[in-house]
Design a protein around this motif. Structure first.
Motif, PDB file in Angstrom:
ATOM      1  N   GLN A  54     -62.606 -42.510   1.452  1.00  0.00           N
ATOM      2  CA  GLN A  54     -62.810 -42.120   0.063  1.00  0.00           C
ATOM      3  C   GLN A  54     -62.256 -40.713  -0.178  1.00  0.00           C
ATOM      4  OE1 GLN A  54     -67.109 -42.890  -0.051  1.00  0.00           O
ATOM      5  NE2 GLN A  54     -66.741 -44.281  -1.753  1.00  0.00           N
ATOM      6  N   GLY A  55     -62.496 -39.841   0.798  1.00  0.00           N
ATOM      7  CA  GLY A  55     -61.991 -38.465   0.684  1.00  0.00           C
ATOM      8  C   GLY A  55     -60.481 -38.426   0.602  1.00  0.00           C
ATOM      9  N   ARG A  56     -59.850 -39.277   1.397  1.00  0.00           N
ATOM     10  CA  ARG A  56     -58.386 -39.324   1.372  1.00  0.00           C
ATOM     11  C   ARG A  56     -57.886 -39.771  -0.010  1.00  0.00           C
ATOM     12  NH1 ARG A  56     -54.818 -42.629   5.723  1.00  0.00           N
ATOM     13  NH2 ARG A  56     -54.747 -40.609   6.741  1.00  0.00           N
ATOM     14  N   THR A  57     -58.559 -40.772  -0.545  1.00  0.00           N
ATOM     15  CA  THR A  57     -58.186 -41.246  -1.887  1.00  0.00           C
ATOM     16  C   THR A  57     -58.313 -40.114  -2.906  1.00  0.00           C
ATOM     17  OG1 THR A  57     -59.030 -43.416  -1.280  1.00  0.00           O
ATOM     18  CG2 THR A  57     -58.664 -43.016  -3.627  1.00  0.00           C
ATOM     19  N   LEU A  58     -59.407 -39.364  -2.787  1.00  0.00           N
ATOM     20  CA  LEU A  58     -59.622 -38.248  -3.714  1.00  0.00           C
ATOM     21  C   LEU A  58     -58.542 -37.181  -3.552  1.00  0.00           C
ATOM     22  CD1 LEU A  58     -63.468 -37.846  -3.366  1.00  0.00           C
ATOM     23  CD2 LEU A  58     -62.254 -38.387  -5.478  1.00  0.00           C
ATOM     24  N   LEU A  59     -58.273 -36.844  -2.309  1.00  0.00           N
ATOM     25  CA  LEU A  59     -57.288 -35.790  -2.046  1.00  0.00           C
ATOM     26  C   LEU A  59     -55.914 -36.168  -2.597  1.00  0.00           C
ATOM     27  CD1 LEU A  59     -58.040 -34.712   1.624  1.00  0.00           C
ATOM     28  CD2 LEU A  59     -57.969 -33.202  -0.342  1.00  0.00           C
ATOM     29  N   ARG A  60     -55.548 -37.409  -2.405  1.00  0.00           N
ATOM     30  CA  ARG A  60     -54.208 -37.829  -2.836  1.00  0.00           C
ATOM     31  C   ARG A  60     -54.155 -38.081  -4.336  1.00  0.00           C
ATOM     32  NH1 ARG A  60     -52.422 -41.472   2.444  1.00  0.00           N
ATOM     33  NH2 ARG A  60     -52.412 -39.685   3.854  1.00  0.00           N
ATOM     34  N   GLY A  61     -55.337 -38.309  -4.926  1.00  0.00           N
ATOM     35  CA  GLY A  61     -55.347 -38.582  -6.371  1.00  0.00           C
ATOM     36  C   GLY A  61     -55.434 -37.335  -7.217  1.00  0.00           C
ATOM     37  N   ALA A  62     -55.952 -36.252  -6.617  1.00  0.00           N
ATOM     38  CA  ALA A  62     -56.171 -35.033  -7.408  1.00  0.00           C
ATOM     39  C   ALA A  62     -54.954 -34.128  -7.304  1.00  0.00           C
ATOM     40  CB  ALA A  62     -57.420 -34.321  -6.905  1.00  0.00           C
ATOM     41  N   GLU A  63     -53.946 -34.454  -8.043  1.00  0.00           N
ATOM     42  CA  GLU A  63     -52.708 -33.682  -7.961  1.00  0.00           C
ATOM     43  C   GLU A  63     -52.584 -32.769  -9.173  1.00  0.00           C
ATOM     44  OE1 GLU A  63     -48.750 -35.098  -6.062  1.00  0.00           O
ATOM     45  OE2 GLU A  63     -48.618 -35.535  -8.194  1.00  0.00           O
ATOM     46  N   ALA A  64     -52.245 -31.524  -8.907  1.00  0.00           N
ATOM     47  CA  ALA A  64     -52.043 -30.554  -9.995  1.00  0.00           C
ATOM     48  C   ALA A  64     -50.551 -30.367 -10.229  1.00  0.00           C
ATOM     49  CB  ALA A  64     -52.688 -29.230  -9.611  1.00  0.00           C
ATOM     50  N   GLU A  65     -50.221 -29.956 -11.421  1.00  0.00           N
ATOM     51  CA  GLU A  65     -48.814 -29.715 -11.761  1.00  0.00           C
ATOM     52  C   GLU A  65     -48.553 -28.219 -11.831  1.00  0.00           C
ATOM     53  OE1 GLU A  65     -46.146 -31.665 -12.298  1.00  0.00           O
ATOM     54  OE2 GLU A  65     -47.307 -33.424 -11.709  1.00  0.00           O
ATOM     55  N   PRO A  66     -47.429 -27.778 -11.295  1.00  0.00           N
ATOM     56  CA  PRO A  66     -47.090 -26.356 -11.472  1.00  0.00           C
ATOM     57  C   PRO A  66     -46.736 -26.080 -12.932  1.00  0.00           C
ATOM     58  CG  PRO A  66     -45.284 -27.520 -10.401  1.00  0.00           C
ATOM     59  CD  PRO A  66     -46.410 -28.504 -10.538  1.00  0.00           C
ATOM     60  N   SER A  67     -46.619 -24.816 -13.259  1.00  0.00           N
ATOM     61  CA  SER A  67     -46.378 -24.469 -14.658  1.00  0.00           C
ATOM     62  C   SER A  67     -44.998 -24.936 -15.116  1.00  0.00           C
ATOM     63  CB  SER A  67     -46.513 -22.964 -14.851  1.00  0.00           C
ATOM     64  OG  SER A  67     -45.522 -22.302 -14.103  1.00  0.00           O
ATOM     65  N   ASP A  68     -44.846 -25.015 -16.429  1.00  0.00           N
ATOM     66  CA  ASP A  68     -43.602 -25.550 -16.993  1.00  0.00           C
ATOM     67  C   ASP A  68     -42.376 -24.705 -16.674  1.00  0.00           C
ATOM     68  OD1 ASP A  68     -44.941 -27.652 -18.050  1.00  0.00           O
ATOM     69  OD2 ASP A  68     -45.212 -26.758 -20.031  1.00  0.00           O
ATOM     70  N   ASN A  69     -42.595 -23.415 -16.493  1.00  0.00           N
ATOM     71  CA  ASN A  69     -41.420 -22.564 -16.249  1.00  0.00           C
ATOM     72  C   ASN A  69     -41.215 -22.297 -14.754  1.00  0.00           C
ATOM     73  OD1 ASN A  69     -43.552 -20.907 -15.787  1.00  0.00           O
ATOM     74  ND2 ASN A  69     -42.973 -19.310 -17.237  1.00  0.00           N
ATOM     75  N   PHE A  70     -41.700 -23.226 -13.947  1.00  0.00           N
ATOM     76  CA  PHE A  70     -41.596 -23.062 -12.497  1.00  0.00           C
ATOM     77  C   PHE A  70     -40.137 -22.880 -12.055  1.00  0.00           C
ATOM     78  CE2 PHE A  70     -41.218 -24.477  -8.146  1.00  0.00           C
ATOM     79  CZ  PHE A  70     -42.323 -23.947  -7.524  1.00  0.00           C
TER      80      PHE A  70
END
Lengths: 267, 220
Positions: A54-70
């Motif tokens: 379950q933890g693995r699923t959470l880790l792989r599902g919780a993805e953040a995006e870098p800022s638009d001007n990266f």
């Protein structure tokens, strides 16, 4: 410090290791069978395996995006790194008594160049487009233009700065407004590596015709290297900085935009 | 050999090549040959993966982004040092991991100075001060709380030496061999650190799962 319970018996400790390796497909068949036997009779290890999955699923599902001007910041960093490297390579090699003094002077010079890089708006001319990715920078701004104070800006209210006399081409500050989101951002961000030249051109045409009442171009009548990028704003206000050059745009578009007279105040 | 000749060697047929369809390694060859725009494609390809890797390691979005940008800058500036015997992703993660390790070292060298006591001002007595616990507690973790932030806070509590191989495996899905290449650890050490990190992670995540504070989306 181990997070395993000290009361964990040897069989469970070994099973935990196998569980970890089985999650990575790194377990031989014999060990897998023994693990399955153990789990069938040990609720705690079964629970351990389930929680990890379950933890693995959470880790792989919780993805953040870098800022638009990266990407833009990466390119800015590359430009700066290349400049610093060039400055170091150009530094005269000296020996003896003068060496420490010259090193200090070079460091101070780099700091001054670095400070200028950040604080002179005219230096922020890294292109989003791959074509001008690591091109040498244009001239240093001879007449720095102060950054607009956006702290009190009200979203939806146009802000304008006069770039006359600066080393900017067209510098337009537009308010962040949902009405213009697609028009302003999509052409540039659709593919940051290759800005949609036609779409950006159309944006300039619209500005020239005054059909984007929240946005007004301020042209100083000069031409500068091609750029199309966005800058981060504050308090919900975004700053758009667009510059056009004849070599990257159809000349008609350049004429259309660069020769634009001041558009009437839409307010 | 000039840049134009190098690029010509990569495009012997002189036919238009869809750069976005090229492998990471082919793109790097082109970057080395002077096609700087190919690096843009690599940045676009890896920015989210690298950012999330670093975010799990440093738990600060601004710092993670700064480190990710720095890693790309270093990769570009040192592109001539890249050899195609290594995968580009492994090379990029190695650069990023070294940056994180440097940060960890800096942090250790400059431990925060925090007094457990504060004076009442009369010079007579010092009173024990409550220290804020940064760990998430059930009140903070209200239903609907940002899952990403919760995961970040949980991961942050895994000891640093275990965290890097753990995140490379669980988040970025690198193989043991790739993790070995990135971290410079022995294969056995990679295995054991991932196992230990999982034990930590389990202890941290289990109460939240039990309390229903976070619910895994099994479709993810």
């Amino acid at each position: 410090m181990s997070f395993e319970s000290p009361s964990l018996n040897v069989a469970c400790r070994r099973a935990r290791t196998w569980i970890s390796r089985s999650m990575d497909d790194d377990l031989d068949e014999t060990s897998r069978l023994r693990l399955n036997d153990h789990i069938a009779s040990c609720a705690e290890c079964e629970r351990h395996q389930a929680v990890l999955q379950q933890g693995r699923t959470l880790l792989r599902g919780a993805e953040a995006e870098p800022s638009d001007n990266f990407e833009w910041k990466v390119q800015l960093g590359i430009q700066r790194a290349l400049r610093e490297r060039a400055a170091v390579e150009l530094e005269p090699r000296s020996t003896g008594f003068w060496r420490p003094a010259m090193s200090s002077a070079a460091a101070v010079a780099l700091l001054v160049v670095g400070a200028g890089w950040f604080f002179l708006p005219g230096q922020e001319s890294t292109s989003v487009g791959g074509a001008t990715f690591a091109d040498p920078m244009p001239r240093v701004a001879s007449t720095p233009v102060e950054q607009p104070d956006l702290s009190g800006a009200i979203p939806g209210t146009p802000i304008e700065i006069d770039a006359t006399g600066s080393d900017f081409g067209i510098r337009t500050v537009g308010s962040f407004d949902e009405r213009f989101r697609g028009d302003l951002y999509d052409p540039i961000r659709r593919d940051a590596s290759t800005p949609d030249v036609e779409a950006v051109s159309e944006l300039f045409r619209k500005m020239a015709r005054g059909t984007m009442p929240g946005l007004r171009p301020v042209a100083d009548g000069r031409r500068w290297p091609a750029h199309a990028r966005t800058m981060g704003g504050t308090r919900g206000v975004q700053v758009l900085n667009l510059q056009i050059h004849g070599s990257k745009m159809p000349s008609a578009v350049v004429d259309d935009t660069m020769a634009v007279p001041e558009t009437p105040d839409p307010r | 050999m000039g840049l134009a000749e190098k690029v010509t060697m990569l495009d012997p047929d002189r036919r238009p090549v869809d750069r976005t369809a090229l492998s990471d390694e082919d793109l790097m060859l082109r970057v080395q040959a002077g096609e700087k725009s190919c690096f843009d494609i690599l940045v676009t390809r890896y920015k989210t993966r690298l950012f999330n890797y670093l975010l799990r390691l440093v738990s600060d979005p601004d710092l993670a982004e700064e480190l990710a940008q720095d890693a790309f800058v270093r990769a570009y500036v040192n592109a001539d040092k890249y050899r195609t015997i290594a995968r580009f992703s492994t090379w990029l993660y190695t650069i990023a991991t070294n940056l994180v390790r440097n940060r960890y070292r800096q942090k250790k060298r400059r431990p925060p100075v925090l007094s457990l006591f504060f004076s009442r001002g009369d010079g007579e007595e010092e009173i024990a001060q409550d220290i804020a616990d940064d760990a998430p507690n059930p009140e903070e973790l209200a239903v609907g709380e940002d899952l990403e932030r919760l995961i970040r806070e949980v991961t942050e509590q895994i000891p640093e030496r275990y965290r890097i191989p753990f995140v490379l495996r669980e988040v970025n899905q690198l193989s043991y061999e790739e993790i070995r290449a990135v971290t410079g650890l022995k294969l056995g050490t990679v295995r054991s650190r991932i196992n230990r990190a999982r034990n930590h992670f389990r202890r941290l995540i289990e109460p939240m799962l039990e309390d229903g504070l976070i619910v895994p989306d099994n479709d993810a």
